[in-house]
Design a protein around this motif. Structure first.
Motif, PDB file in Angstrom:
ATOM      1  N   ALA A 272       0.945  -1.157  -0.045  1.00 13.30           N
ATOM      2  CA  ALA A 272       0.013  -0.117   0.016  1.00 13.30           C
ATOM      3  C   ALA A 272       0.837   1.271   0.103  1.00 13.30           C
ATOM      4  O   ALA A 272       1.667   1.255   1.051  1.00 13.30           O
ATOM      5  CB  ALA A 272      -0.938  -0.373   1.227  1.00 13.30           C
ATOM      6  N   LEU A 273       0.916   1.866  -0.994  1.00 13.43           N
ATOM      7  CA  LEU A 273       1.854   3.138  -1.311  1.00 13.43           C
ATOM      8  C   LEU A 273       1.138   4.302  -0.839  1.00 13.43           C
ATOM      9  O   LEU A 273      -0.090   4.740  -1.263  1.00 13.43           O
ATOM     10  CB  LEU A 273       2.151   3.249  -2.735  1.00 13.43           C
ATOM     11  N   TRP A 274       1.798   5.036   0.133  1.00 12.35           N
ATOM     12  CA  TRP A 274       1.194   6.367   0.548  1.00 12.35           C
ATOM     13  C   TRP A 274       2.207   6.776   1.743  1.00 12.35           C
ATOM     14  O   TRP A 274       2.490   6.339   2.198  1.00 12.35           O
ATOM     15  CB  TRP A 274      -0.142   6.133   1.256  1.00 12.35           C
ATOM     16  N   SER A 275       2.910   8.156   1.041  1.00 11.77           N
ATOM     17  CA  SER A 275       3.782   8.988   2.232  1.00 11.77           C
ATOM     18  C   SER A 275       4.683   8.066   2.671  1.00 11.77           C
ATOM     19  O   SER A 275       4.856   7.903   3.872  1.00 11.77           O
ATOM     20  CB  SER A 275       2.679   9.610   3.223  1.00 11.77           C
ATOM     21  N   ASP A 276       5.414   7.423   1.874  1.00  9.87           N
ATOM     22  CA  ASP A 276       6.382   6.396   2.399  1.00  9.87           C
ATOM     23  C   ASP A 276       7.859   6.595   1.554  1.00  9.87           C
ATOM     24  O   ASP A 276       8.671   5.680   1.457  1.00  9.87           O
ATOM     25  CB  ASP A 276       5.946   4.846   2.132  1.00  9.87           C
ATOM     26  N   SER A 277       8.269   7.728   1.202  1.00 12.21           N
ATOM     27  CA  SER A 277       9.305   7.967   0.428  1.00 12.21           C
ATOM     28  C   SER A 277      10.507   7.632   1.186  1.00 12.21           C
ATOM     29  O   SER A 277      11.653   7.090   0.628  1.00 12.21           O
ATOM     30  CB  SER A 277       9.730   9.544  -0.050  1.00 12.21           C
ATOM     31  N   GLN A 278      10.502   7.471   2.618  1.00 10.32           N
ATOM     32  CA  GLN A 278      11.766   7.134   3.181  1.00 10.32           C
ATOM     33  C   GLN A 278      12.188   5.404   3.124  1.00 10.32           C
ATOM     34  O   GLN A 278      13.336   5.380   3.515  1.00 10.32           O
ATOM     35  CB  GLN A 278      11.493   7.127   4.751  1.00 10.32           C
ATOM     36  N   TYR A 279      11.322   4.732   2.651  1.00 14.00           N
ATOM     37  CA  TYR A 279      11.733   3.442   2.287  1.00 14.00           C
ATOM     38  C   TYR A 279      11.937   3.250   1.023  1.00 14.00           C
ATOM     39  O   TYR A 279      12.294   1.979   0.305  1.00 14.00           O
ATOM     40  CB  TYR A 279      10.241   2.564   2.630  1.00 14.00           C
ATOM     41  N   PHE A 280      12.247   4.156   0.041  1.00 19.35           N
ATOM     42  CA  PHE A 280      12.676   3.863  -1.290  1.00 19.35           C
ATOM     43  C   PHE A 280      13.868   4.666  -1.632  1.00 19.35           C
ATOM     44  O   PHE A 280      14.052   5.167  -2.763  1.00 19.35           O
ATOM     45  CB  PHE A 280      11.371   4.576  -2.242  1.00 19.35           C
ATOM     46  N   SER A 281      14.900   4.673  -0.748  1.00 17.87           N
ATOM     47  CA  SER A 281      16.198   5.281  -1.243  1.00 17.87           C
ATOM     48  C   SER A 281      17.196   4.285  -0.782  1.00 17.87           C
ATOM     49  O   SER A 281      17.200   3.508   0.150  1.00 17.87           O
ATOM     50  CB  SER A 281      16.389   6.535  -0.372  1.00 17.87           C
ATOM     51  N   ALA A 282      18.297   4.227  -1.352  1.00 18.57           N
ATOM     52  CA  ALA A 282      19.487   3.281  -1.033  1.00 18.57           C
ATOM     53  C   ALA A 282      20.149   3.626   0.610  1.00 18.57           C
ATOM     54  O   ALA A 282      19.855   4.965   0.792  1.00 18.57           O
ATOM     55  CB  ALA A 282      20.579   3.700  -2.072  1.00 18.57           C
ATOM     56  N   PRO A 283      20.438   2.679   1.268  1.00 24.82           N
ATOM     57  CA  PRO A 283      20.793   1.406   0.692  1.00 24.82           C
ATOM     58  C   PRO A 283      19.462   0.356   0.714  1.00 24.82           C
ATOM     59  O   PRO A 283      19.572  -0.860   0.893  1.00 24.82           O
ATOM     60  CB  PRO A 283      21.819   0.870   1.529  1.00 24.82           C
ATOM     61  N   TYR A 284      18.283   0.897   1.366  1.00 21.01           N
ATOM     62  CA  TYR A 284      17.138   0.202   1.931  1.00 21.01           C
ATOM     63  C   TYR A 284      16.005   0.542   0.825  1.00 21.01           C
ATOM     64  O   TYR A 284      15.019   0.546   1.349  1.00 21.01           O
ATOM     65  CB  TYR A 284      16.734   0.446   3.127  1.00 21.01           C
ATOM     66  N   ASN A 285      16.091   0.303  -0.328  1.00 17.18           N
ATOM     67  CA  ASN A 285      15.049   0.777  -1.455  1.00 17.18           C
ATOM     68  C   ASN A 285      14.169  -0.310  -1.598  1.00 17.18           C
ATOM     69  O   ASN A 285      14.241  -1.514  -2.027  1.00 17.18           O
ATOM     70  CB  ASN A 285      15.890   1.099  -2.654  1.00 17.18           C
ATOM     71  N   ALA A 286      12.922  -0.213  -1.015  1.00 13.69           N
ATOM     72  CA  ALA A 286      11.926  -1.217  -1.190  1.00 13.69           C
ATOM     73  C   ALA A 286      11.346  -1.530  -2.434  1.00 13.69           C
ATOM     74  O   ALA A 286      10.850  -2.660  -2.756  1.00 13.69           O
ATOM     75  CB  ALA A 286      10.796  -0.812  -0.373  1.00 13.69           C
ATOM     76  N   ALA A 287      11.588  -0.525  -3.442  1.00  8.94           N
ATOM     77  CA  ALA A 287      11.288  -1.084  -4.682  1.00  8.94           C
ATOM     78  C   ALA A 287      12.167  -2.390  -5.283  1.00  8.94           C
ATOM     79  O   ALA A 287      11.722  -3.027  -6.121  1.00  8.94           O
ATOM     80  CB  ALA A 287      11.851   0.140  -5.652  1.00  8.94           C
ATOM     81  N   THR A 288      13.129  -2.581  -4.794  1.00  8.57           N
ATOM     82  CA  THR A 288      14.039  -3.570  -5.191  1.00  8.57           C
ATOM     83  C   THR A 288      13.324  -5.127  -4.689  1.00  8.57           C
ATOM     84  O   THR A 288      13.768  -5.957  -5.213  1.00  8.57           O
ATOM     85  CB  THR A 288      15.494  -3.449  -4.824  1.00  8.57           C
ATOM     86  N   LYS A 289      12.553  -4.945  -3.873  1.00  6.57           N
ATOM     87  CA  LYS A 289      12.017  -6.195  -3.038  1.00  6.57           C
ATOM     88  C   LYS A 289      10.637  -6.346  -3.681  1.00  6.57           C
ATOM     89  O   LYS A 289       9.734  -7.467  -3.700  1.00  6.57           O
ATOM     90  CB  LYS A 289      12.119  -6.056  -1.717  1.00  6.57           C
ATOM     91  N   LEU A 290       9.733  -5.237  -3.973  1.00  4.80           N
ATOM     92  CA  LEU A 290       8.362  -5.264  -4.317  1.00  4.80           C
ATOM     93  C   LEU A 290       8.036  -5.912  -5.457  1.00  4.80           C
ATOM     94  O   LEU A 290       8.871  -5.673  -6.277  1.00  4.80           O
ATOM     95  CB  LEU A 290       7.537  -3.871  -3.793  1.00  4.80           C
ATOM     96  N   THR A 291       6.903  -6.583  -5.906  1.00  3.41           N
ATOM     97  CA  THR A 291       6.631  -6.889  -7.086  1.00  3.41           C
ATOM     98  C   THR A 291       5.540  -6.038  -7.719  1.00  3.41           C
ATOM     99  O   THR A 291       5.440  -5.921  -8.840  1.00  3.41           O
ATOM    100  CB  THR A 291       6.205  -8.242  -7.218  1.00  3.41           C
ATOM    101  N   GLU A 292       4.637  -5.584  -6.640  1.00  2.00           N
ATOM    102  CA  GLU A 292       3.507  -4.485  -7.140  1.00  2.00           C
ATOM    103  C   GLU A 292       3.331  -3.483  -6.246  1.00  2.00           C
ATOM    104  O   GLU A 292       3.802  -3.677  -4.869  1.00  2.00           O
ATOM    105  CB  GLU A 292       2.438  -5.264  -7.272  1.00  2.00           C
ATOM    106  N   GLY A 293       2.896  -2.187  -6.446  1.00  2.50           N
ATOM    107  CA  GLY A 293       2.567  -1.304  -5.568  1.00  2.50           C
ATOM    108  C   GLY A 293       1.163  -0.593  -5.948  1.00  2.50           C
ATOM    109  O   GLY A 293       0.682  -0.547  -7.258  1.00  2.50           O
ATOM    110  N   TYR A 294       0.070  -0.481  -4.856  1.00  2.00           N
ATOM    111  CA  TYR A 294      -1.138   0.108  -5.053  1.00  2.00           C
ATOM    112  C   TYR A 294      -0.934   1.539  -4.361  1.00  2.00           C
ATOM    113  O   TYR A 294      -1.045   1.710  -3.116  1.00  2.00           O
ATOM    114  CB  TYR A 294      -2.161  -0.581  -4.544  1.00  2.00           C
ATOM    115  N   GLU A 295      -1.065   2.699  -5.207  1.00  2.00           N
ATOM    116  CA  GLU A 295      -1.089   3.877  -4.521  1.00  2.00           C
ATOM    117  C   GLU A 295      -2.527   4.162  -3.889  1.00  2.00           C
ATOM    118  O   GLU A 295      -3.890   4.368  -4.582  1.00  2.00           O
ATOM    119  CB  GLU A 295      -0.835   5.069  -5.676  1.00  2.00           C
ATOM    120  N   MET A 296      -2.607   4.817  -2.618  1.00  2.00           N
ATOM    121  CA  MET A 296      -3.920   4.799  -1.956  1.00  2.00           C
ATOM    122  C   MET A 296      -4.303   5.990  -1.452  1.00  2.00           C
ATOM    123  O   MET A 296      -4.695   6.171  -0.331  1.00  2.00           O
ATOM    124  CB  MET A 296      -3.803   3.821  -0.544  1.00  2.00           C
TER     125      MET A 296
END
Length: 277
Positions: free
Chosen positions: A166-190
């Motif tokens: 569930a994507l919403w106000s979560d930019s802190q989880y999408f930057s190196a070295p802990y970028n969630a985009a490398t682990k997620l297969t899908e995202g739903y903006e809410m």
């Protein structure tokens, strides 16, 4: 324009059911694109199981009565959806306690939590896990969050399954070295504001447009507005839309009319959705 039309026709649509009844779950497979026999929805997310705990390092998975009724007493309705090609995920959500997805937990606790979720998905024969990092009294630790996702994706029992967020106000989880985009297969903006621009940052973080869906809530958007939103999603090259809790806002007949407006945007003005009892 031909490319856009083709992409729209191949759109997938996801539905979240909030504390659904067995009939709500069964109904997901009864909304059919008329003339094709194809279900309108490609994915169902059961919302929600919980992450409980008095300390971040001792999280426990919890199922309320609605989730238990479906998973323990009516799993056949889940199987019926899967036989129609509909994937069924379960969402894990914080529960106003001192445990959750992004609490400051040890690496071993994060791995244990992720592996426990996978074990439950395997136990119930589900197709994936949805991440909803809300309603915990602790949150915001990007390293721990990434470790939980890594444990899920690294577990052999999760091979081929969906890990969505569930994507919403979560930019802190999408930057190196802990970028969630490398682990997620899908995202739903809410955000439910109707703007495709809400998806743009996630492309910047490294997610593919083909893995992103824009949320629509019948509570906030009329059927006519939903059609416009779906058309913008398609023309933007994104995968499809996610519809939040139609079981709380729409009768089956109203839902069929609502989904018809969406499918018209995706597959053409003659397309429609019908509810087949």
């Amino acid at each position: 324009m031909a490319f856009i039309a083709s992409s729209a026709a191949d759109a997938r649509n996801v539905v979240f059911l909030n504390n659904p009844s067995p009939q709500d779950v069964s109904n997901v497979g009864r909304f059919i694109v008329k003339g094709t026999g194809k279900p309108f929805f490609s994915d169902l997310v059961l919302f929600a199981a919980n992450i409980n705990g008095s300390t971040p390092n001792t999280p426990v998975l919890f199922y309320n009565s609605q989730m238990s009724t479906i998973l323990d007493n009516n799993i056949a309705i889940v199987r019926a959806l899967q036989q129609k090609g509909i994937k069924v995920q379960i969402s894990y959500l914080g529960n106003h306690q001192n445990a959750g997805w992004s609490c400051n937990m040890s690496a071993s606790a994060a791995a244990q939590l992720g592996n426990a979720m996978v074990a439950e998905v395997v136990r119930y024969g589900l197709d994936g896990i949805n991440v909803d990092d809300e309603y915990s009294t602790c949150s915001g630790n990007a390293s721990a969050f990434y470790s939980v996702l890594s444990a899920i994706r690294g577990n052999s029992g999760f091979s081929g399954k969906t890990l969505s967020k569930a994507l919403w106000s979560d930019s802190q989880y999408f930057s190196a070295p802990y970028n969630a985009a490398t682990k997620l297969t899908e995202g739903y903006e809410m955000t439910y504001g109707g703007s495709v621009s809400y998806l743009t940052p996630y492309v910047g973080y490294g997610m593919l447009k083909s893995n992103l869906f824009l949320g629509i809530s019948p509570e906030f958007s009329s059927a006519t507005q939903a059609r416009t939103i779906a058309a913008n999603v398609a023309s933007g090259g994104y995968q499809g839309v996610m519809i939040w809790a139609p079981n709380a806002f729409l009768s089956t007949s109203a839902a069929a009319s609502y989904y018809t407006q969406i499918i018209k945007a995706q597959a053409g003005s003659t397309a429609s959705v019908e509810y087949v009892p």
